[in-house]
Design a protein around this motif. Structure first.
Motif, PDB file in Angstrom:
ATOM      1  N   ILE A   1       0.849  -1.184   0.000  1.00 53.51           N
ATOM      2  CA  ILE A   1       0.000   0.000   0.000  1.00 53.51           C
ATOM      3  C   ILE A   1       0.885   1.234   0.000  1.00 53.51           C
ATOM      4  N   TRP A   2       0.584   2.125  -0.894  1.00 51.80           N
ATOM      5  CA  TRP A   2       1.378   3.337  -1.049  1.00 51.80           C
ATOM      6  C   TRP A   2       0.521   4.550  -0.780  1.00 51.80           C
ATOM      7  N   LEU A   3       1.176   5.561  -0.256  1.00 53.27           N
ATOM      8  CA  LEU A   3       0.552   6.874  -0.262  1.00 53.27           C
ATOM      9  C   LEU A   3       0.897   7.463  -1.621  1.00 53.27           C
ATOM     10  N   ALA A   4      -0.117   7.954  -2.321  1.00 54.73           N
ATOM     11  CA  ALA A   4       0.143   8.456  -3.664  1.00 54.73           C
ATOM     12  C   ALA A   4      -0.613   9.750  -3.863  1.00 54.73           C
ATOM     13  N   ARG A   5      -0.208  10.449  -4.908  1.00 54.59           N
ATOM     14  CA  ARG A   5      -0.827  11.733  -5.232  1.00 54.59           C
ATOM     15  C   ARG A   5      -1.608  11.559  -6.521  1.00 54.59           C
ATOM     16  N   ASP A   6      -2.883  11.887  -6.461  1.00 58.13           N
ATOM     17  CA  ASP A   6      -3.691  11.891  -7.669  1.00 58.13           C
ATOM     18  C   ASP A   6      -3.345  13.179  -8.408  1.00 58.13           C
ATOM     19  N   GLN A   7      -2.673  13.048  -9.552  1.00 58.04           N
ATOM     20  CA  GLN A   7      -2.153  14.226 -10.247  1.00 58.04           C
ATOM     21  C   GLN A   7      -3.253  15.106 -10.816  1.00 58.04           C
TER      22      GLN A   7
ATOM     23  N   ARG B   1      -4.905  15.363  -4.884  1.00 55.12           N
ATOM     24  CA  ARG B   1      -5.250  14.914  -3.539  1.00 55.12           C
ATOM     25  C   ARG B   1      -4.478  13.640  -3.253  1.00 55.12           C
ATOM     26  N   ASN B   2      -4.337  13.345  -1.970  1.00 56.65           N
ATOM     27  CA  ASN B   2      -3.637  12.132  -1.601  1.00 56.65           C
ATOM     28  C   ASN B   2      -4.603  10.953  -1.638  1.00 56.65           C
ATOM     29  N   VAL B   3      -4.108   9.854  -2.134  1.00 54.69           N
ATOM     30  CA  VAL B   3      -4.908   8.636  -2.139  1.00 54.69           C
ATOM     31  C   VAL B   3      -4.012   7.501  -1.651  1.00 54.69           C
ATOM     32  N   ALA B   4      -4.631   6.394  -1.322  1.00 51.26           N
ATOM     33  CA  ALA B   4      -3.850   5.203  -1.019  1.00 51.26           C
ATOM     34  C   ALA B   4      -3.941   4.310  -2.251  1.00 51.26           C
ATOM     35  N   ILE B   5      -2.810   3.774  -2.655  1.00 50.91           N
ATOM     36  CA  ILE B   5      -2.789   2.889  -3.820  1.00 50.91           C
ATOM     37  C   ILE B   5      -2.385   1.507  -3.336  1.00 50.91           C
ATOM     38  N   LYS B   6      -3.149   0.534  -3.743  1.00 46.51           N
ATOM     39  CA  LYS B   6      -2.745  -0.824  -3.412  1.00 46.51           C
ATOM     40  C   LYS B   6      -2.339  -1.517  -4.696  1.00 46.51           C
ATOM     41  N   GLU B   7      -1.205  -2.157  -4.667  1.00 43.45           N
ATOM     42  CA  GLU B   7      -0.777  -2.886  -5.857  1.00 43.45           C
ATOM     43  C   GLU B   7      -0.283  -4.257  -5.431  1.00 43.45           C
ATOM     44  N   LEU B   8      -0.245  -5.174  -6.393  1.00 39.61           N
ATOM     45  CA  LEU B   8       0.194  -6.524  -6.075  1.00 39.61           C
ATOM     46  C   LEU B   8       1.673  -6.520  -5.723  1.00 39.61           C
TER      47      LEU B   8
END
Lengths: 197, 692
Positions: free
Chosen positions: B132-138, B142-149
């Motif tokens: 799980i990453w903290l990411a920026r929706d460009q 806004r900040n979002v959480a990104i989940k990746e495999l």
């Protein structure tokens, strides 16, 4: 893909196996190498995307051909949409050159004297027709292609190109006249050249 | 003359061999008579023939090698993309649109496509399946959480399936307490799937529980903290009840999977192990992923339980996944409640006592009875809440709560009852403190009076008196003052001025004024012949050790209790030493004996919210006892243990504390009053009415 469709396709080999065939077909219709290439590429991509809809009923080539035909119509339609404003028909009405004021054929309107007994080589003729198609106004050539080459019904053509039936028939007629005039003269020139040779 | 349109139609018909015989005949005639028309017709036919033959007839035309290479590349990219989509189950999403191949033209007005861009900022954590990453929706900044495999999971097709499933289930659950999923997609460069969801922050319920129990441990417990945790618990119940209504079982409930934001929002995360019940609405919607059966999941689940079997239900631990249903989540909720109460995971002890391998831990969990909260912590756990958690975690599924709502209701009514209870308990505490303060005020009053008495001029004169006459005069004057004091204070039984004898073994009364034992209105000066001389006992010795003006106060229940009528008369002795101004040695003392008995009795009969009120002295001997509206005389002089043993823990704690507050059950309150610092004088014990 084999795991989801019982009729497997081999997209990896498509370019080699059907690339040229599809390209020739597309080019004969679109009369534009770039457009033909684009149509073929889009055909392949759509083929991959919708591979699971391939029922296995026809050949792979036939199936791709079906997609390509659609791509050709889409291309023509898109072009037609962009060029809809121009009204070249009136300027390029071959009738004025071929008919008198009464609407009768002018003598020698069509320069066509096929040598008696001489077999006409279709391949040769086709090349001439192709060349002549290029000289036609696009609006006429497109309708001619869809009607004669793609054998679409008049309703389908009107629907795709958003034109009236009258407009369509007039375009076809003018295309025929234009082609006849062009092909007739070119054929004569070429066969004369041949004779001289 | 026919127009262009009809000629055109006619030619087309002719070339397609669709003319009727009559039409054909007419045309033939026309062509015979018109050479140009005939040439046109012939040529048109030739043209038509040439172009409708197959394209293969012109083999000179072909795709350039360049174009072929380009095509091959794009085709293989398309194949990869397609594979990743089909891995992720998206294959069928495309299918769902039911669009025939032939309409794949430029997108029509019903479709909107978009490309999103997220910039990874930092890694927040790692789950069983993904990072799980903290990411920026460009686009939206806004900040979002990104989940990746995770890299390892990318290799396995099952992981892809589960990952997509998790996203799909989460996406279908729209509830304020379920994490909102913004977008699911496949990275254009890598083809790997990911999804973007609301970024809630890193704090979880596990952190909140740990914080609370650390404070409890340190003795700094905030009485509201448990209520806050229970309110979070009720929010989780709401999310799970909603999920159940949609046919989704979470199956992995634990405090770590509940995120808390700074504004009191509670978000249930990680639906990666969720099960969609077959006959639910959601199962119909997600029909295409139902090929992922439970058995597929169970294989992957076993990998996942490794880290966290500590909250797992027995049916899951036993691998009986066909038994997993809503009641499995009820168990999970019970386990969370257990953790709130104890600060520990319910299976921590099972895990600690079994062999360290996963299989043994799972076996222990599947076979053991649910743990009880009070066994897992040395702190007191509210009995009713413990009962609720035990019921929710019953090993037999049918013994658990029938629905999440029922479990939530049980906790909710405890909380509601608790606030009523808390209010009642608060008044109880106030009453207890008031009783103590009242008595304290009276004691201060006595102490002030005895201090005042010791500074009276007649006392100094008596110390100084040279002659019998002087003594007589000054005794008379002191008696008069003492008399007035007794008159003004009906609770005072007597007041005396005593001198210490030369050897300091005895004391001798110089002046004593006392109230008649049976007629309180009669106050008399004790004649010289009746004045006592007595040995200095312990309490007098304490007075003699005091500095000038220091009052020694003690309870005199032992000596004053009269056995015959079994009516306790509790006395209070307040004494102050008197120093000889010349020698600056202790000369004697003044003592006031006061009946607080009356005062305690009056306190006993006051209006009260307590169901029981008890006053005991330092040896836990009962001085006063009221039960309901009755004064229980049989308890007098009895030890607390025989009278009301449930007060014992409170009384024990009051040896060192001034107040006893019943954190766990808000049932008993105790207040201590000291006469000598650090030594119990009196203890007030109050018990709340059960239904208040």
């Amino acid at each position: 893909m084999a795991d989801t469709n019982p009729h497997p396709l081999n997209p990896e080999s498509w370019v080699d196996e059907y690339g040229d065939f599809l390209f020739r077909y597309a080019n004969s219709r679109l009369r534009n190498t770039n457009a033909a290439e684009e149509a073929v590429q889009e055909t392949f991509l759509a083929g991959v995307r919708y591979s699971d809809q391939y029922s296995g009923a026809g050949s792979e080539r036939g199936w791709l051909m079906g997609i390509l035909k659609r791509k050709i119509i889409d291309y023509v339609r898109a072009q037609n949409k962009h060029n809809r404003v121009s009204s070249y028909e009136d300027e390029h009405d071959p009738s004025t050159q071929m008919f008198d004021a009464m609407g009768n054929w002018k003598p020698g309107a069509i320069n066509w004297t096929p040598a008696p007994g001489e077999a006409i080589e279709l391949a040769e003729l086709r090349a001439i027709v192709r060349g002549c198609l290029d000289t036609l106004p696009k609006g006429q050539a497109d309708v001619f292609v869809l009607s004669v080459m793609e054998e679409l019904s008049s309703e389908e053509i009107c629907d795709e190109l958003k034109i009236s039936p009258s407009n369509m028939w007039v375009r076809i007629h003018r295309a025929r006249l234009g082609l006849a005039k062009c092909v007739g003269s070119k054929w004569n020139v070429e066969s004369e050249t041949k004779h001289h040779a | 003359m026919p127009d262009d349109k009809s000629i055109s139609q006619l030619i087309t018909k002719s070339l397609r061999l669709e003319l009727t015989e009559a039409e054909q005949k007419k045309i033939d005639q026309n062509l015979e008579s018109n050479q140009e028309a005939a040439k046109f017709a012939e040529l048109s036919k030739l043209i038509q023939d040439s172009i409708i033959k197959p394209a293969d007839a012109s083999p000179d035309e072909s795709l350039s090698d360049d174009a072929k290479e380009r095509f091959k590349l794009s085709v293989s990219q398309a194949i990869e993309e397609k594979l990743s989509l089909s891995h992720a189950g998206l294959l069928n999403v495309v299918n769902k649109s039911q669009r025939p191949v032939s309409t794949d033209g430029p997108s029509d007005d019903q479709d909107r496509e978009l490309i999103s861009k997220f910039k990874l900022i930092r890694k927040l954590g790692q789950g069983g399946l993904g990072n799980i990453w903290l990411a920026r929706d460009q686009k939206l900044n806004r900040n979002v959480a990104i989940k990746e495999l995770r890299d390892e999971a990318l290799e396995s097709e099952k992981s892809w399936v589960r990952f997509h499933r998790e996203a799909e289930i989460t996406g279908h659950l729209e509830h304020p307490n379920v994490v909102s999923l913004y977008q699911y997609g496949v990275d254009r460069k890598t083809g790997e799937p990911f999804y973007a969801m609301r970024f809630v922050g890193k704090r979880t319920l596990a952190d909140a529980i740990e914080e609370h129990h650390d404070k409890v441990e340190a003795g700094e417990a905030d009485p509201l903290a448990l209520h806050r945790l229970l309110s979070i618990f009720l929010d989780i119940c709401q999310a799970i009840a909603y999920a159940h209504s949609r046919g989704v079982i979470h199956r992995d409930l634990k405090p770590e999977n509940v995120a808390l934001d700074n504004f009191g929002q509670v978000i249930v995360l990680d639906w990666g192990l969720a099960k969609v019940l077959e006959d639910s609405e959601l199962a119909t919607k997600m029909g295409h992923v139902e090929t992922i059966t439970d058995s597929t999941l169970s294989q992957t689940m076993h990998g996942d339980v490794v880290g966290t079997p500590l909250f797992m239900s027995p049916e899951q631990a036993a691998g009986q996944l066909d038994l997993v249903d809503e009641r499995t989540d009820i168990y999970g909720l019970g386990a969370i409640l257990f953790s709130i109460l104890t600060g520990e995971a319910p299976h921590l002890q099972s895990a600690a006592s079994s062999a360290p391998d996963v299989e043994s831990v799972l076996k222990a969990i599947s076979e053991s009875e649910p743990p009880t909260a009070s066994q897992s912590t040395k702190h007191r756990v509210p009995t009713e809440l413990e009962r609720i958690s035990i019921k929710a975690m019953a090993r037999k599924r049918h013994m658990r709560f029938g629905s999440v709502q029922k479990l939530a209701n049980a906790v909710e009514s405890w909380v509601a009852g608790q606030s009523g209870k808390q209010a009642a308990y608060d008044s109880l505490r106030m009453e207890g403190r008031e009783l103590r303060a009242d008595l304290q005020a009276s004691v201060f009053n006595v102490e002030r009076n005895v201090r005042f008495s010791s500074t009276l001029p007649p006392i100094e004169a008596l110390i100084d008196a040279g002659t019998e006459d002087d003594v007589l005069v000054w005794r008379e004057r002191l008696s008069t003052i003492f008399h007035g004091l007794l008159q003004a204070n009906p609770n005072y039984r007597g007041i005396a001025f005593c001198a210490i004898e030369q050897e300091a073994t005895h004391y001798r009364e110089i002046v004593r004024v006392e109230r008649h034992s049976s007629d309180a209105s009669t106050i008399r000066n004790v004649p010289k012949s009746r004045l006592n001389t007595d040995r200095i006992h312990e309490s007098i010795a304490s007075v003699v050790d005091k500095k000038p003006g220091e009052v020694h106060t003690s309870l005199a229940c032992d000596t004053i209790c009269s056995a015959e009528n079994n009516n306790a008369t509790v006395g209070l002795l307040a004494s102050v030493p008197v120093y000889d101004p010349k020698t600056e040695e202790v000369f004697g003392f003044v003592v006031i004996r006061c009946d607080i008995d009356q005062m305690l009795r009056e306190q006993m009969t006051r209006q009260t919210t307590a169901s029981e009120l008890l006053i005991v002295c330092d040896e836990f001997k009962t001085l006063m006892h009221r039960h309901g509206n009755q004064i229980v005389t049989a308890s007098l002089n009895q030890h607390l243990e025989t009278v009301a043993s449930y007060f014992l823990p409170a009384a024990d704690q009051l040896q060192t504390k001034t107040d006893y507050i019943d954190e766990a059950n808000a049932d008993v309150y105790g207040a201590r009053l000291c006469f000598t610092p650090g030594k119990i004088g009196l203890i007030y014990l109050l018990k709340r009415k059960p239904n208040s």
